[in-house]
Design an enzyme around this catalytic site. Structure first.
Site, mmCIF file in Angstrom:
data_model
loop_
_atom_site.group_PDB
_atom_site.id
_atom_site.type_symbol
_atom_site.label_atom_id
_atom_site.label_comp_id
_atom_site.label_asym_id
_atom_site.label_seq_id
_atom_site.Cartn_x
_atom_site.Cartn_y
_atom_site.Cartn_z
ATOM 1 N N HIS A 1 35.810 38.461 29.219
ATOM 2 C CA HIS A 1 37.072 39.152 29.524
ATOM 3 C C HIS A 1 38.238 38.163 29.474
ATOM 4 O O HIS A 1 39.266 38.434 28.831
ATOM 5 C CB HIS A 1 36.961 39.806 30.913
ATOM 6 C CG HIS A 1 38.222 40.473 31.370
ATOM 7 N ND1 HIS A 1 38.322 41.832 31.573
ATOM 8 C CD2 HIS A 1 39.446 39.970 31.666
ATOM 9 C CE1 HIS A 1 39.559 42.120 31.963
ATOM 10 N NE2 HIS A 1 40.257 41.002 32.037
ATOM 11 N N GLU A 2 38.079 37.023 30.163
ATOM 12 C CA GLU A 2 39.197 36.072 30.241
ATOM 13 C C GLU A 2 39.482 35.443 28.879
ATOM 14 O O GLU A 2 40.650 35.271 28.500
ATOM 15 C CB GLU A 2 38.922 34.988 31.282
ATOM 16 C CG GLU A 2 38.778 35.500 32.720
ATOM 17 C CD GLU A 2 39.913 36.420 33.165
ATOM 18 O OE1 GLU A 2 41.047 36.273 32.671
ATOM 19 O OE2 GLU A 2 39.649 37.311 33.988
ATOM 20 N N HIS B 1 41.615 37.382 26.500
ATOM 21 C CA HIS B 1 43.072 37.306 26.700
ATOM 22 C C HIS B 1 43.705 36.248 25.797
ATOM 23 O O HIS B 1 44.864 36.380 25.396
ATOM 24 C CB HIS B 1 43.394 36.954 28.161
ATOM 25 C CG HIS B 1 43.351 38.118 29.106
ATOM 26 N ND1 HIS B 1 44.223 39.182 29.025
ATOM 27 C CD2 HIS B 1 42.561 38.367 30.186
ATOM 28 C CE1 HIS B 1 43.964 40.041 30.005
ATOM 29 N NE2 HIS B 1 42.953 39.576 30.720
ATOM 30 N N GLN C 1 48.581 35.860 30.805
ATOM 31 C CA GLN C 1 48.909 36.887 31.798
ATOM 32 C C GLN C 1 50.105 36.494 32.662
ATOM 33 O O GLN C 1 50.687 37.351 33.321
ATOM 34 C CB GLN C 1 47.703 37.171 32.701
ATOM 35 C CG GLN C 1 46.554 37.811 31.945
ATOM 36 C CD GLN C 1 45.421 38.167 32.886
ATOM 37 O OE1 GLN C 1 44.552 37.356 33.139
ATOM 38 N NE2 GLN C 1 45.448 39.379 33.437
ATOM 39 N N CYS D 1 41.663 44.612 35.386
ATOM 40 C CA CYS D 1 42.447 43.491 34.866
ATOM 41 C C CYS D 1 43.786 43.497 35.588
ATOM 42 O O CYS D 1 44.400 44.551 35.747
ATOM 43 C CB CYS D 1 42.650 43.657 33.363
ATOM 44 S SG CYS D 1 43.617 42.323 32.631
ATOM 45 N N LEU D 2 44.228 42.311 35.999
ATOM 46 C CA LEU D 2 45.494 42.219 36.728
ATOM 47 C C LEU D 2 46.677 42.607 35.846
ATOM 48 O O LEU D 2 47.746 42.916 36.356
ATOM 49 C CB LEU D 2 45.667 40.803 37.284
ATOM 50 C CG LEU D 2 44.543 40.386 38.260
ATOM 51 C CD1 LEU D 2 44.687 38.934 38.667
ATOM 52 C CD2 LEU D 2 44.504 41.287 39.477
ATOM 53 N N GLY E 1 39.526 36.484 37.833
ATOM 54 C CA GLY E 1 39.896 35.507 36.831
ATOM 55 C C GLY E 1 41.309 35.769 36.355
ATOM 56 O O GLY E 1 41.898 36.818 36.648
HETATM 57 NI NI NI Z 1 42.279 40.525 32.458
#
Ligand code: NI
Length: 169
Positions: free
Chosen positions: A134-135, A138, A44, A92-93, A39
């Protein structure tokens, strides 16, 4: 992690189906696919708007993960269902190379809209519910390590999971 934009509260989308919004989602898709993520949230890539995408088919980053439908979710609202909490490993990216054990609500309802304004309303559990939490975090400036009660469960992916294929982080 460390970029102050990741700690901000993002703004709601007011207009759907615009070229700007569709271009943002294209950008996010490219980034997510390139980095092999489950995701991605707009902050991000430096865009402080309440847009997330997610979806899992077979993902080498999450070899045991359940499938999650490819979804564009805008202005999400989460309503937790029940009080059951489950711990699970997250990456997480924006936090490359690391994984942490994070408690999340097991079951929830989420609502929002897709990029054209069509309503989304789903009840989910398990990994799908984890990805959504999680998303959406953000969008409120929360990274998963900030949800961890025990930082001894934060580590390098290749040390924690030596067999795991993990090309980009
Ligand atoms: Ni993330």
């Amino acid at each position: 992690m460390g970029d102050p934009r990741l700690l901000e509260v993002s703004r709601k989308i007011e207009a759907f189906g615009t070229p700007e919004l569709l271009a943002l989602i294209e950008d996010m898709r490219d980034t997510m696919v390139h980095l092999d993520g489950a995701g991605l949230a707009a902050p991000q890539i430096g865009v402080l708007q309440r847009v997330v995408i997610f979806g899992v088919r077979r993902n080498p980053r999450y070899p045991d993960a359940e499938e999650v439908p490819e979804t564009v979710l805008i202005n999400p609202l989460i309503e937790t269902l029940g009080s059951e909490i489950e711990e699970g490993w997250e990456g997480c990216l924006s936090v490359p190379g690391l994984r942490g054990l994070v408690p999340r609500y097991l079951r929830l309802r989420y609502r929002g809209a897709d990029q054209f304004g069509a309503p989304i309303d789903r009840i989910v559990d398990g990994f799908h519910a984890r990805v959504v939490q999680h998303e959406c975090d953000h969008l409120d400036g929360i990274l998963y390590p900030m949800r961890m009660p025990d930082l001894s469960k934060l580590g390098f992916t290749d040390v924690l999971f030596p067999g795991l294929q993990d090309s980009e982080d």
